[in-house]
Design an enzyme around this catalytic site. Structure first.
Site, PDB file in Angstrom:
ATOM      1  N   ASP A 161       0.846  -1.195   0.000  1.00  0.00           N
ATOM      2  CA  ASP A 161       0.000   0.000   0.000  1.00  0.00           C
ATOM      3  C   ASP A 161       0.882   1.245   0.000  1.00  0.00           C
ATOM      4  OD1 ASP A 161      -3.218   0.495   0.964  1.00  0.00           O
ATOM      5  OD2 ASP A 161      -1.822   2.187   1.119  1.00  0.00           O
ATOM      6  N   ILE A 162       0.460   2.245  -0.762  1.00  0.00           N
ATOM      7  CA  ILE A 162       1.248   3.469  -0.889  1.00  0.00           C
ATOM      8  C   ILE A 162       1.250   4.287   0.415  1.00  0.00           C
ATOM      9  CG2 ILE A 162      -0.568   5.043  -1.720  1.00  0.00           C
ATOM     10  CD1 ILE A 162       1.440   5.856  -3.957  1.00  0.00           C
ATOM     11  N   ASN A 196     -13.066  -3.560   2.189  1.00  0.00           N
ATOM     12  CA  ASN A 196     -14.028  -2.475   2.376  1.00  0.00           C
ATOM     13  C   ASN A 196     -14.986  -2.426   1.196  1.00  0.00           C
ATOM     14  OD1 ASN A 196     -12.839  -1.510   4.799  1.00  0.00           O
ATOM     15  ND2 ASN A 196     -11.247  -0.496   3.612  1.00  0.00           N
ATOM     16  N   GLU A 231     -12.342   3.358  -1.084  1.00  0.00           N
ATOM     17  CA  GLU A 231     -11.878   4.519  -1.856  1.00  0.00           C
ATOM     18  C   GLU A 231     -11.523   4.147  -3.281  1.00  0.00           C
ATOM     19  OE1 GLU A 231      -8.667   6.038   0.482  1.00  0.00           O
ATOM     20  OE2 GLU A 231     -10.014   7.079   1.891  1.00  0.00           O
ATOM     21  N   VAL A 232     -11.023   2.960  -3.483  1.00  0.00           N
ATOM     22  CA  VAL A 232     -10.645   2.509  -4.830  1.00  0.00           C
ATOM     23  C   VAL A 232     -11.613   1.400  -5.230  1.00  0.00           C
ATOM     24  CG1 VAL A 232      -8.855   1.487  -6.265  1.00  0.00           C
ATOM     25  CG2 VAL A 232      -8.220   3.109  -4.458  1.00  0.00           C
ATOM     26  N   HIS A 260     -10.304  -5.177  -3.391  1.00  0.00           N
ATOM     27  CA  HIS A 260      -8.971  -5.502  -2.881  1.00  0.00           C
ATOM     28  C   HIS A 260      -9.072  -5.958  -1.438  1.00  0.00           C
ATOM     29  CE1 HIS A 260      -9.843  -1.210  -2.432  1.00  0.00           C
ATOM     30  NE2 HIS A 260      -9.213  -1.260  -1.277  1.00  0.00           N
ATOM     31  N   MET A 261      -8.165  -6.834  -1.086  1.00  0.00           N
ATOM     32  CA  MET A 261      -8.023  -7.298   0.296  1.00  0.00           C
ATOM     33  C   MET A 261      -6.797  -6.609   0.894  1.00  0.00           C
ATOM     34  SD  MET A 261      -7.254 -11.159   1.596  1.00  0.00           S
ATOM     35  CE  MET A 261      -8.934 -11.787   1.558  1.00  0.00           C
TER      36      MET A 261
HETATM   37  P1  5GP Z   1      -9.864   1.276   0.344  1.00  0.00           P
HETATM   38  O1  5GP Z   1     -10.141   2.440   1.254  1.00  0.00           O
HETATM   39  O2  5GP Z   1     -10.468   1.482  -1.022  1.00  0.00           O
HETATM   40  O3  5GP Z   1     -10.207  -0.041   0.952  1.00  0.00           O
HETATM   41  O4  5GP Z   1      -8.292   1.245   0.197  1.00  0.00           O
HETATM   42  C1  5GP Z   1      -7.603   1.759  -0.888  1.00  0.00           C
HETATM   43  C2  5GP Z   1      -6.123   1.659  -0.562  1.00  0.00           C
HETATM   44  O5  5GP Z   1      -5.395   1.855  -1.754  1.00  0.00           O
HETATM   45  C3  5GP Z   1      -5.641   2.706   0.431  1.00  0.00           C
HETATM   46  O6  5GP Z   1      -5.076   2.044   1.556  1.00  0.00           O
HETATM   47  C4  5GP Z   1      -4.617   3.516  -0.367  1.00  0.00           C
HETATM   48  O7  5GP Z   1      -3.513   3.924   0.410  1.00  0.00           O
HETATM   49  C5  5GP Z   1      -4.226   2.545  -1.462  1.00  0.00           C
HETATM   50  N1  5GP Z   1      -3.794   3.167  -2.700  1.00  0.00           N
HETATM   51  C6  5GP Z   1      -4.470   4.140  -3.374  1.00  0.00           C
HETATM   52  N2  5GP Z   1      -3.806   4.487  -4.496  1.00  0.00           N
HETATM   53  C7  5GP Z   1      -2.695   3.700  -4.528  1.00  0.00           C
HETATM   54  C8  5GP Z   1      -1.610   3.586  -5.457  1.00  0.00           C
HETATM   55  O8  5GP Z   1      -1.536   4.272  -6.482  1.00  0.00           O
HETATM   56  N3  5GP Z   1      -0.646   2.680  -5.158  1.00  0.00           N
HETATM   57  C9  5GP Z   1      -0.711   1.897  -4.039  1.00  0.00           C
HETATM   58  N4  5GP Z   1       0.301   1.029  -3.854  1.00  0.00           N
HETATM   59  N5  5GP Z   1      -1.708   1.967  -3.153  1.00  0.00           N
HETATM   60  C10 5GP Z   1      -2.694   2.869  -3.390  1.00  0.00           C
END
Ligand code: 5GP
Length: 115
Positions: free
Chosen positions: A29-30, A86, A94-95, A99-100
């Site tokens: 994760d970034i 999520n 958010e994305v 994803h897990m």
């Molecule tokens: P969500 O809130 O959708 O479950 O989690 C999305 C996750 O994706 C977040 O923890 C965020 O830091 C990660 N993320 C978003 N954009 C990127 C990216 O471009 N690269 C990586 N490695 N992680 C990302």
């Protein structure tokens, strides 16, 4: 609709990839929330947990076997870790590419903030 994760799958943008096979990809994760914070994603663009199909079951099962493999490799299996998926607004997604999250390397406390 494609997300940034499709670009990571296509290697169009960089990511710290820790595992890849025909069905899934795993990368760090970034913005890590724990010493180990890895995202494991199906290669098919599944928007959310609401959108899974029966023919995704192999890929979705693979998320777990890959999580266990990475946890062992990262040395966090014995102490334990948390796997999170999520979904939509109330889940804090958010994305919109399913994803897990694999989180570990420290005690993570209760699953949800207690008020
Ligand atoms: P969500 O809130 O959708 O479950 O989690 C999305 C996750 O994706 C977040 O923890 C965020 O830091 C990660 N993320 C978003 N954009 C990127 C990216 O471009 N690269 C990586 N490695 N992680 C990302």
């Amino acid at each position: 609709m494609s997300t940034i994760f499709s670009k990571i799958i296509a290697k169009e943008i960089p990511a710290d990839i820790v595992y890849e096979d025909d069905l899934v990809l795993a990368f760090r994760d970034i913005a890590p929330q724990a010493p180990t914070h890895i995202l494991i994603i199906p290669k098919r663009e599944i928007a959310s947990a609401n959108d899974v199909r029966a023919d995704d079951e192999a890929a979705l099962g693979r998320l777990f076997t890959v999580a266990a493999k990475i946890a062992a490799e990262d040395g966090i299996a014995e102490d334990g870790y948390r796997l999170i998926v999520n979904c939509n607004a109330h889940g804090g997604q958010e994305v919109f590419h399913l994803h897990m999250h694999l989180l570990g390397g420290r005690s993570l406390g209760p699953m949800l903030a207690r008020k």
